[in-house]
Design an enzyme around this catalytic site. Structure first.
Site, short mmCIF file in Angstrom:
data_model
loop_
_atom_site.label_atom_id
_atom_site.label_comp_id
_atom_site.label_asym_id
_atom_site.label_seq_id
_atom_site.Cartn_x
_atom_site.Cartn_y
_atom_site.Cartn_z
N GLN A 1 0.78 -1.24 0.00
CA GLN A 1 0.00 0.00 0.00
C GLN A 1 0.80 1.29 0.00
O GLN A 1 0.49 2.21 -0.75
CB GLN A 1 -0.96 0.03 1.20
N GLU B 1 1.06 -1.00 8.73
CA GLU B 1 0.24 0.18 9.01
C GLU B 1 0.16 0.49 10.50
O GLU B 1 0.51 1.57 10.96
CB GLU B 1 -1.16 -0.03 8.43
N ASP C 1 0.42 3.88 5.98
CA ASP C 1 0.69 3.51 4.59
C ASP C 1 0.39 4.64 3.62
O ASP C 1 1.30 5.24 3.06
CB ASP C 1 -0.13 2.26 4.22
N GLY D 1 -8.04 20.87 19.90
CA GLY D 1 -7.69 22.17 19.34
C GLY D 1 -8.15 23.31 20.23
O GLY D 1 -8.52 23.12 21.39
N GLY D 2 -8.16 24.51 19.66
CA GLY D 2 -8.53 25.68 20.44
C GLY D 2 -10.00 25.77 20.75
O GLY D 2 -10.41 26.48 21.67
#
Length: 409
Positions: free
Chosen positions: A17, A138, A167, A242-243
């Site tokens: 892959q 993977e 991959d 996140g923020g």
């Protein structure tokens, strides 16, 4: 209309892959990708087959728009033909184990002698060091690149993501390096090595978790729903990291993918309180500001879920979008493959195949106005032997027959 990489020939010596995902992108951008396989073929032709004796979807979905030739590179004649293919190529890509191509007799120095302008890209599991010879898959790359330790819920085990960041994620990184090397060749006239490791690519995709590892030295991570923090970034479920805080909230009728992911921005709090039937929380000092809400994120999303769980996810989506609140439904694989917008954007495409009829695959996510992509079928094993060996390398019909009978192709 010409394609972005028209005139670029890629010698594709990849399998499974990570490599094929990279060379397929190059093919979609217009490169002539010649997939060189052992006479037995890429192992994925036979893996996870859904139709007996027909190339698997695993193979077909990673090798569209390529040509296939077979060659035993361990034979002397095979080495001679490989030398000629290298001489005629702009890019060579491989993802064999460490040192495998060198042992064939094709070190970087030798490849440069054959073709000083070639860009030689290698995809490996790891960089130089104690992990170099580890076998990489993977989920191994996810495990060692920072993804698994930060995926899942706090009270559960580390989890792999369904996205193939080890991959195909590495394949995208390889394409970036190859294109940069081709661009630099325009100035220098020389090719160069491009090395990409799966562990490194996963780490690059997990950079925000290294950000948070450093932030931990200054105290708990307020935007995480976790109550306790040690000296490493914890698993935090569906928190956005996140923020702006986010979470997947349940919807009716309660199936495994009846969820909508909701981001609560400061500007979105007041309309959210109206939607969930708690308008008083917009002005309540215990809820009105982001700083007030951070310590009680779990309770905040519980309140939203009390509302969302009474409605189908598409109704929730419609109402949230009407107030410009960032959100997205959790789409199952069945919903994605049937999604009209993805079909219209040529991200889910039907491709004719000479043996299986048609198959559905992912289209090119790279949209260039002057280089449109037409996805064509993956090649059958050795389908282009005659076209390449006779038509382009100049071999005769009789030699081709001998090569086949001698197991060279």
């Amino acid at each position: 209309m010409t394609k972005a990489l028209e005139g670029i020939r890629v010698l594709d010596m990849t399998h499974v892959q990570s490599g094929p995902s990279a060379t397929q992108l190059l093919a979609w951008l217009g490169a002539d990708v010649i997939k060189l396989e052992a006479p037995t073929g890429d192992i994925t032709r036979k893996q996870l087959r859904d139709i007996p004796d027909v190339d698997s979807l695993y193979f077909t979905m990673l090798n569209c728009n390529k040509r296939s030739i077979t060659l035993n590179t361990k034979s002397e004649r095979g080495k001679e033909l490989l030398t000629e293919l290298i001489r005629r190529s702009d890019v060579m890509v491989e993802n064999f184990g460490p040192g495998a191509v060198d042992r064939m007799g094709f070190t970087w120095d030798r490849i440069q002698e054959i073709n000083p302008r070639i860009v030689y890209a290698s995809i490996k599991g790891f960089g130089e060091g104690p992990y170099t010879n580890f076998k990489a898959y993977e989920v191994v790359a996810q495990a060692m690149g920072g993804s698994m330790s930060t995926t899942g819920f706090e009270d559960g085990p580390p989890l792999a993501t369904g996205a193939q960041i080890g991959d195909s994620g590495t394949g995208v990184h390889a394409v970036a390096g190859i294109l940069a090397a081709l661009f630099q060749r325009e100035n220098t006239g020389r090719g160069q090595r491009v090395n990409v490791a799966m562990q490194h690519a996963v780490l690059n995709l997990c950079r925000v978790k290294l950000r948070d590892q450093q932030r931990l030295t200054h105290g708990p991570l307020a935007e995480y729903p976790n109550e306790d923090f040690g000296d490493e970034v914890p698993r935090s479920g569906n928190a956005s990291g996140g923020g702006q805080p986010g979470w997947a909230v349940k919807c009716a009728p309660g199936g495994p993918n009846d969820y909508v992911y909701v981001i609560v921005q400061p500007v979105g709090w007041a309309p959210l309180t109206q939607l969930i039937g708690r308008p008083e929380l917009a002005e309540d000092p215990e809820w009105a500001t982001p700083e007030a809400r951070l310590p009680q994120l779990t309770k905040m999303f519980q309140l939203i879920e009390e509302w969302s769980s009474t409605l189908p996810k598409w109704d929730v989506l419609e109402q949230l979008n009407a107030h410009n609140i960032p959100c997205g439904p959790i789409l199952s694989t069945k919903e994605i493959i049937e999604d009209a917008s993805l079909v219209a954007n040529e991200m889910v495409v039907e491709v004719p195949h000479p043996q299986r009829g048609t198959f559905t695959t992912v289209g090119s996510p790279l949209k260039l106005s002057d280089s449109p992509v037409d996805v064509s079928s993956s090649p059958l094993l050795g389908e282009h032997n005659e076209e390449v060996f006779i038509g382009e390398l100049g071999l005769g019909d009789e030699e081709l027959r001998l090569l086949k009978s001698n197991g060279v192709i």
